[in-house]
Design an enzyme around this catalytic site. Structure first.
Site, PDB file in Angstrom:
ATOM      1  N   GLU A 269     -11.635  29.283 -42.146  1.00  0.00           N
ATOM      2  CA  GLU A 269     -10.551  30.622 -42.995  1.00  0.00           C
ATOM      3  C   GLU A 269      -8.636  29.911 -42.677  1.00  0.00           C
ATOM      4  O   GLU A 269      -7.976  31.051 -41.454  1.00  0.00           O
ATOM      5  CB  GLU A 269     -11.105  31.968 -42.628  1.00  0.00           C
ATOM      6  CG  GLU A 269     -12.215  31.881 -42.979  1.00  0.00           C
ATOM      7  CD  GLU A 269     -12.823  33.614 -42.788  1.00  0.00           C
ATOM      8  OE1 GLU A 269     -11.525  34.279 -42.205  1.00  0.00           O
ATOM      9  OE2 GLU A 269     -13.586  33.708 -43.080  1.00  0.00           O
ATOM     10  N   GLU A 480     -20.492  33.143 -44.296  1.00  0.00           N
ATOM     11  CA  GLU A 480     -20.094  34.403 -43.943  1.00  0.00           C
ATOM     12  C   GLU A 480     -20.534  35.273 -44.809  1.00  0.00           C
ATOM     13  O   GLU A 480     -20.085  34.687 -45.875  1.00  0.00           O
ATOM     14  CB  GLU A 480     -19.017  34.477 -43.237  1.00  0.00           C
ATOM     15  CG  GLU A 480     -19.134  34.013 -41.758  1.00  0.00           C
ATOM     16  CD  GLU A 480     -17.268  34.243 -41.232  1.00  0.00           C
ATOM     17  OE1 GLU A 480     -16.741  35.429 -41.693  1.00  0.00           O
ATOM     18  OE2 GLU A 480     -16.456  33.569 -40.341  1.00  0.00           O
TER      19      GLU A 480
HETATM   20  C1  BGC Z   1     -14.038  36.053 -40.122  1.00  0.00           C
HETATM   21  C2  BGC Z   1     -14.998  36.488 -39.077  1.00  0.00           C
HETATM   22  C3  BGC Z   1     -14.929  37.831 -39.141  1.00  0.00           C
HETATM   23  C4  BGC Z   1     -15.540  38.304 -40.292  1.00  0.00           C
HETATM   24  C5  BGC Z   1     -15.119  39.792 -40.396  1.00  0.00           C
HETATM   25  C6  BGC Z   1     -14.087  36.277 -41.348  1.00  0.00           C
HETATM   26  O1  BGC Z   1     -13.404  36.464 -41.406  1.00  0.00           O
HETATM   27  O2  BGC Z   1     -14.169  34.660 -40.161  1.00  0.00           O
HETATM   28  O3  BGC Z   1     -14.038  35.809 -37.607  1.00  0.00           O
HETATM   29  O4  BGC Z   1     -15.082  38.725 -37.972  1.00  0.00           O
HETATM   30  O5  BGC Z   1     -14.197  37.561 -41.431  1.00  0.00           O
HETATM   31  O6  BGC Z   1     -14.568  40.291 -40.640  1.00  0.00           O
END
Ligand code: BGC
Length: 577
Positions: A269, A480
């Protein structure tokens, strides 16, 4: 003695030190040259890793479990599925598959699904076995109010010592993959230079433990924890020196593990970590780059560093799957006006497209971003464009949510002409509320993550958009996705914490959206739930919870939440055998 004196002086003003430590100019000691330039009042004192910690971070906390522990057996009671949330009741313990199956949906046999975490958010043991500090150790320890709760990653989930148990639990749940990031400053405590063999041995064992449990390890090379030395020596991602240091670091990792790890992600990111710049003043090396330009200078170096790493990995093992990890929500026009459509396109260009267009399409920036960045960035040469283009096998997207986008009230053109406009240079606006001004796009997450609503209705459209816009060779993966259960930190009763209905429904609905997209021909190849367990949510500390497991931070005991079962059951139900 001089060194001791300098250290005590510096400790007294530790918030103001930079790596080039201000002190008596050596020229004054050795020769009578006079100067009025404060830039000359620097010296290069050799610092050990411990000196770096003492000067820039200060005392850190440790936990009582401070050697690697063998996994304890997972209590069978913790593997009984939870009471049903969204389905007709079944007798307790017999809810699997918890749903009526839609026979037209399926996850392909080789679809991978697992959980993700990141080094600074979970490892703890920040000073153990030679790790050097990263910028996040300074941000959490030194910068007032940078973390709303004053939490640090010193102990976090103690994963550095409890990873065997963590991997055993993932396996017991029935997950296929574990995605974790390497701490660059463990492997190279100064970011470059001497290699720390103990760190390599640690990650050897994390990877071997995954393989022993039949879990596919996935490695992210950089998840925001920049070695402090690189920031303080030359400004980190703002300096092109980072490109060769990242190459050296990634070569070490690829060389060591390319035979055991198939899936690699270079950077996590950059839209987010490039926007960390400008870093808080006075704690890091100063830069003369204007504030508004800093994220884009960072982005430029990221594109070159990422693509360099991709080619290094492929040259060592051409069969690896190496990808860039991008992020952002789906962008829906607030109204069907032409200007809102234009605002949506600008939003894609200034976010995902900033990195995805060069990597997947052209080797260069999207057309609405280019006129802005070419004012101060050197254009990519033809050679650089060729180096960047095509350097991601999967379209790996961290796609949590969706929002509505619209033109600024004053219009896009007026904004573009006005450098002081609050939305310049992107000149698009966004909201999570429908055009009727009444309904939110979907149930909200925790107030600590105001950007996040469940917006799973748009998942199929989003997946189509990724495939049709960027056309990745090896498909799309949601690397994610997750939900911060609202107000979870306020719950004190364990049994209440473990039933997380908003997060459970999010995973169910999101995965149904993926099944629809797959049935419509989108090549979705895998998912990683964020997160393996509750962890340090950056500047929100431990107050915002994303875990599918709860961690008691006093005892470091782990517990599956209901959402963990909801997530896994979708695959038990829909994956082809
Ligand atoms: C990030 C994580 C973060 C998650 C929730 C993602 O953008 O890679 O490190 O904890 O979002 O905010």
């Amino acid at each position: 003695m001089l060194l001791l004196f300098l250290f005590s002086l510096l400790l007294a003003q530790s918030e103001l030190v930079t790596c080039q430590i201000a002190t008596v100019p050596s020229t004054t000691i050795n020769s009578p040259t006079q100067t009025s330039s404060s830039a000359s009042f620097v010296t290069n004192i050799e610092l050990s890793v411990d000196d770096l910690w003492d000067l820039y971070v200060g005392p850190i906390s440790t936990f009582s479990i401070n050697t690697t522990v063998e996994p304890t057996p997972i209590p069978s009671s913790s593997l009984i599925p939870p009471p049903s949330l969204f389905y007709p009741n079944f007798p307790t313990g017999q809810q699997v598959p918890l749903r009526t199956k839609n026979e037209s949906w399926k996850f392909p046999k080789d679809f991978w699904y697992g959980v993700a975490g990141a080094a600074y958010q979970i490892e703890g043991a920040v000073k153990a076995e030679g790790r050097g500090p990263s910028i996040w150790d300074v941000l959490t320890h030194r910068v007032t109010n940078y973390v709303s709760t004053n939490d640090t990653g010193d102990v976090a989930d103690n994963n550095y010592y409890q990873y065997k148990e963590d991997i055993a639990r993932i396996a017991a749940l029935g997950l296929k993959t574990y995605s974790f990031s390497l701490s660059w400053s463990r492997i190279l405590p100064f970011g470059s230079g001497a290699i720390n063999e103990l760190a390599l041995k640690h990650y050897d064992d994390v990877i071997d433990t995954c393989l022993a449990f039949n879990i596919i390890p996935m490695v992210t090379l950089y998840h925001w924890d920049l070695p402090l030395s690189l920031q303080n020596t030359y400004g980190g991602w703002l300096n092109e020196q980072i490109i060769s240091d990242f190459s050296t670091y990634t070569r070490i990792a690829f060389s060591r593990w390319h035979k055991k790890v198939h899936y690699w992600f270079t950077v996590n990111e950059p839209i987010v970590f490039c926007n960390f710049y400008p870093l808080p003043e006075s704690y890091f090396k100063k830069t003369s780059i204007p504030e508004q330009q800093q994220p884009y200078v960072c982005g430029h170096n990221v594109l070159l560093a990422h693509s360099g790493a991709y080619h290094i990995g492929k040259s060592l093992n051409s069969t690896l799957s190496i990808s860039f990890k991008n992020n952002g929500g789906y962008k829906i026009p607030l109204t069907n006006s032409t200007v809102d459509a234009e605002a949506v396109q600008r939003a894609w260009d200034f976010n995902e497209g900033w990195f995805a267009d060069p990597i997947f399409l052209t080797g260069d920036y999207p057309s609405s971003l280019k006129p802005y960045v070419e004012k101060f960035l050197p254009p990519f040469t033809e050679e650089q464009k060729a180096q960047i283009n095509g350097t991601s096998d999967i379209f790996a997207h961290d796609a949590y949510t969706a929002s509505f986008y619209m033109a600024p009230d004053s219009g896009i053109e007026a904004c573009l002409r006005n450098q002081t406009h609050e939305l310049w240079p992107g000149c698009f606006n966004s909201t999570n509320v429908y055009a009727n001004g009444y309904w939110n796009i979907g149930p909200a997450g925790d107030p600590g993550s105001p950007w996040l609503n469940q917006a799973t209705d748009w998942v199929p459209a989003f997946l189509h958009y990724m495939q049709e816009t960027w056309n990745p060779r090896e498909g799309v993966a949601i690397t994610e996705f997750g939900m911060s259960e609202p107000f979870e930190e306020l719950k004190t009763n364990l049994a209440s914490i473990l039933i997380d209905p908003i997060r459970s429904n999010y995973y169910k609905a999101y995965l149904e959206g993926i099944l629809i997209a797959i049935s419509e021909g989108v090549s979705v190849v895998g998912t990683l739930a964020w997160s393996i367990y509750d962890n340090l949510e950056w500047s929100q500390g431990f107050s915002v919870k994303f875990g599918i497991q709860y961690v008691n931070l006093t005892t470091q005991e782990r517990y599956f939440k209901a959402s963990a079962f909801e997530y896994v059951n979708m695959f038990k139900t829909y994956q082809e055998k």
